[in-house]
Scaffold this active site. Structure first.
Site, short mmCIF file in Angstrom:
data_model
loop_
_atom_site.label_atom_id
_atom_site.label_comp_id
_atom_site.label_asym_id
_atom_site.label_seq_id
_atom_site.Cartn_x
_atom_site.Cartn_y
_atom_site.Cartn_z
N LYS A 52 71.55 34.74 38.69
CA LYS A 52 72.19 33.82 37.75
C LYS A 52 71.55 33.96 36.36
CE LYS A 52 73.73 30.89 41.46
NZ LYS A 52 73.44 29.85 42.44
N GLN A 96 69.71 24.97 43.06
CA GLN A 96 69.99 25.96 44.11
C GLN A 96 69.84 25.30 45.48
OE1 GLN A 96 71.14 29.03 43.45
NE2 GLN A 96 71.30 29.50 45.63
N ASP A 119 78.48 23.64 39.18
CA ASP A 119 78.85 24.05 40.54
C ASP A 119 80.14 23.35 40.99
OD1 ASP A 119 77.16 25.92 41.85
OD2 ASP A 119 75.57 24.42 42.07
N1 GUN Z 1 73.40 28.23 47.47
C1 GUN Z 1 74.26 29.18 47.92
N2 GUN Z 1 75.35 29.24 47.10
C2 GUN Z 1 75.17 28.31 46.15
C3 GUN Z 1 75.95 27.90 45.03
O1 GUN Z 1 77.06 28.40 44.75
N3 GUN Z 1 75.41 26.90 44.27
C4 GUN Z 1 74.23 26.33 44.55
N4 GUN Z 1 73.79 25.34 43.76
N5 GUN Z 1 73.48 26.68 45.60
C5 GUN Z 1 73.96 27.67 46.38
#
Ligand code: GUN
Length: 282
Positions: A52, A96, A119
């Site tokens: 990211k 996350q 998200d």
């Molecule tokens: N963990 C696995 N995929 C994601 C996601 O798309 N967003 C977040 N915040 N955590 C994750």
């Protein structure tokens, strides 16, 4: 003959489009900024968080990564989120997942300001998605819509079957497909005659969480198959929920794993950050 839906290529296209938009915004003093919070040092999460941050760097979005000790209290984590909520320069906050067991994920998601929830996990933003009002779209489902559209695959009036009813993929995928005028069926672990239902799908979206579960007998001749799963096999190679080799010759188009849906999730997260900044402009 089938087409391989190239998520790597399409995600790069989207990131390049965003790069241009971000350059303009930055020139005007409005660079988007994303805060990413990781609790603990789970290795898969570390890879996602680094990816990211790398995507932000590529596009020109500012990123701040907070790597917190696994033992941080829920209150400590919420204090940090409150600080970031209050900062005008932060446009997106991403925590996350998964979080350690002593932290309640729902409380954390609820603590993120609605207008920074890139998200699109906050229940109020999920509600806005259902009613067609929100500025954010959930990243993986929105990425799948882009994969279809940018491969000139018609969604309107098609029969779409989704396997999986998670709040991150299955349910929001249903909403986005309905918005595109598909006829949608969701299947899940209690569904009877799964094969019969999936065999009616013009577009089959698989988020079942089991490696290579979907074999040729689940797929209609001429279907488009989208594989959301990702698993590491014993031989260290990655595979999806779909038995790609067994299914591909029945499809008109299919996503590979890796290089299909995965890269799209990050591209759409970046898009949400840019949309967030734009919504804040006066
Ligand atoms: N963990 C696995 N995929 C994601 C996601 O798309 N967003 C977040 N915040 N955590 C994750």
């Amino acid at each position: 003959m089938y087409t391989i839906i190239d998520g790597k290529k399409i995600s790069t296209q989207i990131k390049d489009e965003l790069k241009q938009e971000v350059a303009l915004l930055t020139e005007q003093g409005n660079r988007p900024n994303l805060a990413v919070i990781q609790v603990g040092n789970d290795s898969a999460s570390s890879v996602y968080v680094n990816n990211k941050a790398k995507a932000c760097e590529y596009i020109g979005i500012g990123s701040e990564v907070f790597r917190l000790d696994r033992d941080i209290s829920q209150e400590g984590l919420i204090d940090l989120i409150d600080e970031l909520n209050a900062r005008n320069d932060i446009d997106g906050i991403l925590v996350q997942l998964p979080l350690p067991d002593h932290i309640d994920e729902k409380s954390i998601i609820n603590a993120i300001s609605l207008d920074k929830d890139v998200d699109c996990f906050h229940p109020a933003n999920v509600g806005k998605l259902v009613s067609g009002e929100g500025i954010f779209k959930p990243c993986t489902p929105a990425g799948i819509i882009q994969l279809l559209k940018r491969n000139n695959i018609t969604i309107d009036s098609k029969r779409c079957v989704i396997i999986g009813r998670s709040t991150i993929v299955g349910k929001p995928m249903m909403n986005l497909m309905l918005d595109e005028n598909a006829t949608v069926t969701i299947c899940h672990s209690h569904t009877k005659d799964l094969e019969k239902i999936t065999s009616t799908a013009d577009i089959l979206i698989v988020a079942i969480g089991k490696p290579k579960y979907i074999t040729a007998n689940y797929v209609k001749e001429g279907a488009v198959v989208i594989d959301v799963g990702i698993h590491r096999m014993e031989n260290k190679k990655l595979c999806g929920d779909v038995d790609f080799e067994g299914v591909k010759d029945k499809c008109t188009a299919i996503t590979p794993v890796p290089g299909g849906v995965g890269p799209m999730t990050i591209a759409m997260l970046m898009k949400n950050c840019v949309e967030s900044r734009k919504s804040r402009l006066t």
